[in-house]
Every structure is written in structure tokens, then in C-alpha cells.
Design an enzyme around this catalytic site. Structure first.
Site, mmCIF file in Angstrom:
data_model
loop_
_atom_site.group_PDB
_atom_site.id
_atom_site.type_symbol
_atom_site.label_atom_id
_atom_site.label_comp_id
_atom_site.label_asym_id
_atom_site.label_seq_id
_atom_site.Cartn_x
_atom_site.Cartn_y
_atom_site.Cartn_z
ATOM 1 N N TRP A 139 0.850 -1.183 0.000
ATOM 2 C CA TRP A 139 0.000 0.000 0.000
ATOM 3 C C TRP A 139 0.893 1.243 0.000
ATOM 4 O O TRP A 139 1.822 1.338 0.816
ATOM 5 C CB TRP A 139 -0.909 -0.021 1.227
ATOM 6 N N ASP A 168 -1.442 -5.617 9.051
ATOM 7 C CA ASP A 168 -2.427 -4.637 8.571
ATOM 8 C C ASP A 168 -3.611 -5.429 8.041
ATOM 9 O O ASP A 168 -3.532 -6.066 6.996
ATOM 10 C CB ASP A 168 -1.807 -3.776 7.470
ATOM 11 N N ALA A 174 -7.081 -4.653 6.915
ATOM 12 C CA ALA A 174 -7.984 -3.559 6.568
ATOM 13 C C ALA A 174 -9.244 -4.020 5.858
ATOM 14 O O ALA A 174 -10.167 -3.216 5.675
ATOM 15 C CB ALA A 174 -7.251 -2.540 5.681
ATOM 16 N N LYS A 176 -14.021 -0.433 5.520
ATOM 17 C CA LYS A 176 -14.456 -1.182 4.341
ATOM 18 C C LYS A 176 -15.601 -2.143 4.664
ATOM 19 O O LYS A 176 -16.622 -2.155 3.969
ATOM 20 C CB LYS A 176 -13.287 -1.959 3.732
#
Length: 399
Positions: free
Chosen positions: A137, A218, A220, A253
């Protein structure tokens, strides 16, 4: 003799130019394009079959409850909404939810959790290096460098072969020093969509534990790949065997509350006392950076999870988003043999094996906007746009 120029103090006018984020530039270019048929698969948000980013019905209902029952906008404190964090424990941690060596904190999105976690690492061990697979990312490296930590990169993904370079990953882990940090994507790898298999994640976990590395996960997009439980399997495996683990989690999300910035940071140490001390540092850094996280989005998520009827509905609404992602992937994968890999990946993103020039050609000839790397949002288009997207991509592949 000193001149006036030599003695003039530096000021804001002397700041160097900043290179604009390429994705922000892409958004501006797309917005300025007058062609009505344009397709924007650069922005990283979920879109439904009509090309909209909807508010989930459960969130709408929860926001109504907030409006009807909230009687104050007074501060909540550095920890934000504590009940929100408490309700996330079983979702994120699974069987580790009762472990008093693990503590969580409400943050402004997953990005806030990442920054806070790396601030904690830099405070504890400024010499720690961060092992990062590329591509990753785009905001990961600036966040890491922003706290003064060194990055050691390895090649995670073969763009031409459209596959994970697992040997390179294992080699990088075996060369890492005890105390180094390993940045891992919990699921739905951004930007490639290429997730480690369960077996590969287990091998990574073994090496991380044996070599005394600190895993920073991470996560997400929990629920966007295979399901809430399945997508947390890698993180929970690390919690099984590692004394220290840090995780940055996002609800932006899977609750579709992007602009409300709803996240959490999770810290595990070897004992409850050390965790309490670590979280004291986390709270101090949070105080310095944002004092308290924004409340509205977290309050809505809390109410969804804390209201039996809404909590029962949410997994179905999440599954509907996941099903669309996977159905579009299958449709793209069946369009051409060289796109078959897309059907084996997860989450909103994949990378096309295109050069920057080919990506530019898609933009100029077909009004299709994606990152220069070839990363595109699988569900960035409506159902009505998919055939045109496939046609342009196949034409480029066969040119």
C-alpha cells in the site's frame, strides 16, 4: 561578511515542493475527463452493481439510533469508544478475545492505527528495521519513515508472472535480525490481491516466531476475501505463537463507512503488565496526535454490533459485498487465459501485467483510469461497464 541572504531565517516560503500522491492526481484527471463512458478503477472503494458506494442498511439504522438517543457531544477521551473496541475483540482476535496480554484502542481509521503502532515501535526500539514486501500500500512507506524507522524491502510479487515470490519473502525473513518488524497484510493484499495461502502464512508464522521478529499485521479488509473468521486466520495464528504482535484493523471497508474513519490498534506483549505499559505509551501518542478519535462512525459500528437484530443482519450485508467482488473476479478471469489469475486472488484489488505506457493507452483510448502500476479496483465499475472494461483490457493484452 554575512549577507542578508545568509542571515535570513528560513520560513514557510522555503519549504520544498511535495510530490502529489499519484492516486490523487489520477482522481483529478478522471474528474476532468468529459467522456461519459469513462471508467474509474483507481479509487479504492467498494461499488455495487450500479456503480455506487452505498451506505449499508444496518449502518443507516444504527445512525438513526444515534440521532434519536445521543444526548451529548462531550469528549470520550483518548481511548475513544471503549465499547466499540470491546465488541471488536471476538471479531479480530477470535479465541484470543479473553487474553489480558492483548489490548485495543479506537483509532481514526486503519491509517491512524498504523501510525500509532509504528510510533510505539519507534519508542520501544528505534533501531528496529521494518521488513516490507513490494509492492505494498503506497502509504505504508511514508508512515514508517515518518516515525524514523528504516525500511528493508524485498520483492513480494512477480508482476509478469502474476504470482507471489514466496522464496524471496522467506529469504528476507531468514535474513532479518531479532527485533526487526515484519509488515504483513492480513488478507486482501493491497495492491496485488495475492494473499498467502494458509500453508504459506503458517510457514511465515513459524519463521517469525523462531527468529524473534515482531509481526505487524495490517488487516484492513476483514470479511472481503473468504469470511470474517477465515480472513483473520493468519493474524490469530501469529497470536498463538508470538509473545509480541501488533495489528492495525479497519472497519471502513467492511462496514462501508470510509469517510468516517473507523479503526483500531491491537497490541500483544508477553504479559499483562507490559501490555498496560505499552498502551500507556500508545495513549500518550494518541493524545499528542488527535487527542480523541472521531466518534460518529465508531458509534454506528458499535450499535450494529451491540444490537442483536443489526448484528444478525450485518454479516449478510458484508457477504453481499464479498460475493460481488468474487463474482466480478470470476467474470474477469474467464475473459482471457492471461487473466485467469484474477479468479484466484482476493479483495478489491488486482494488478494487470501492463507497462505504464499501456496503462496510459487505456486512459487515452478507452477512458479507463487505473494506477500506473496496473493496479485496479475489481469492483470500481458497474455491471454495465464490465464488458467494455474487459474488451479494452483484452485488446491491450493481445496488441
Amino acid at each position: 561578511m554575512l549577507t542578508e541572504t545568509d542571515t535570513r531565517p528560513r520560513g514557510l516560503a522555503d519549504l520544498p515542493a511535495v510530490e502529489t500522491d499519484s492516486l490523487l492526481q489520477l482522481i483529478a484527471l478522471c474528474n476532468a475527463d468529459p467522456r461519459p463512458e469513462k471508467i474509474d478503477v483507481g479509487v479504492g472503494v467498494y461499488r455495487d452493481s450500479q456503480g455506487r458506494t452505498p451506505i449499508l442498511p444496518v449502518i443507516k439504522d444504527a445512525e438513526k439510533i444515534v440521532w434519536e438517543t445521543q444526548d451529548s457531544k462531550s469528549y470520550l477521551g483518548m481511548a475513544g469508544d471503549k465499547r466499540y473496541t470491546e465488541l471488536l475483540r471476538p471479531i479480530v482476535l477470535g479465541s484470543h478475545e479473553g487474553d489480558d496480554c492483548i489490548a485495543g484502542l479506537h483509532t481514526p481509521g486503519g491509517c491512524g492505527a498504523l501510525r500509532l503502532g509504528f510510533e510505539l515501535i519507534a519508542t520501544a526500539n528505534p533501531q528496529a528495521r521494518v521488513i516490507v514486501g513490494t509492492p505494498t500500500w503506497p502509504n505504508h512507506p511514508p508512515i514508517i519513515r515518518g516515525v524514523g524507522l528504516q525500511i528493508v524491502e524485498y520483492s513480494y510479487y512477480d508482476r509478469e508472472g502474476c504470482s507471489i515470490r514466496f522464496d524471496a519473502m522467506i529469504a528476507a525473513l531468514n535474513e532479518a535480525r531479532a527485533g526487526d518488524v515484519v509488515l504483513l497484510h492480513g488478507c486482501c493484499h493491497n495492491p496485488t490481491g495475492a494473499d498467502l495461502s494458509d500453508e504459506q502464512f503458517a510457514e511465515v508464522t513459524r519463521i517469525v516466531a523462531e527468529r524473534g521478529l515482531l509481526p505487524f499485521v495490517d488487516i484492513a479488509y476483514q470479511g472481503f476475501a473468504r469470511g470474517l473468521e477465515e480472513d483473520a486466520k493468519g493474524l490469530r495464528g501469529l497470536l498463538d505463537v508470538c509473545d509480541e504482535v501488533i495489528a492495525a484493523h479497519s472497519c471502513d471497508k467492511n462496514f462501508s463507512v470510509y469517510r468516517d474513519r473507523v479503526g483500531s490498534l491491537w497490541v500483544k506483549t508477553s504479559n499483562a503488565e507490559a501490555t498496560t505499559r505499552a498502551m500507556a505509551h500508545v495513549s500518550q501518542r494518541a493524545r499528542e496526535m488527535w487527542s480523541m478519535p472521531p466518534d460518529h462512525g465508531a458509534a454506528a459500528v458499535r450499535l450494529v454490533l451491540d444490537t442483536p437484530e443489526l448484528a444478525q443482519r450485518w454479516p449478510g450485508e458484508l457477504a453481499a459485498m464479498r460475493d460481488r467482488i468474487n463474482s466480478v473476479r470470476d467474470r474477469l478471469a474467464s475473459a482471457h487465459p492471461r487473466l485467469a489469475y484474477i479468479g484466484k486472488q482476493f479483495g478489491m484489488f488486482s494488478m494487470l501485467p501492463f507497462s505504464k505506457e499501456q496503462v496510459l493507452g487505456l486512459r487515452e483510448k478507452h477512458a479507463i483510469y487505473m494506477a500506473d502500476s496496473g493496479r485496479f479496483n475489481v469492483v470500481g465499475m458497474s455491471d454495465a461497464q464490465i464488458d467494455r472494461f474487459i474488451g479494452a483490457v483484452v485488446q491491450t493484452l493481445e496488441a
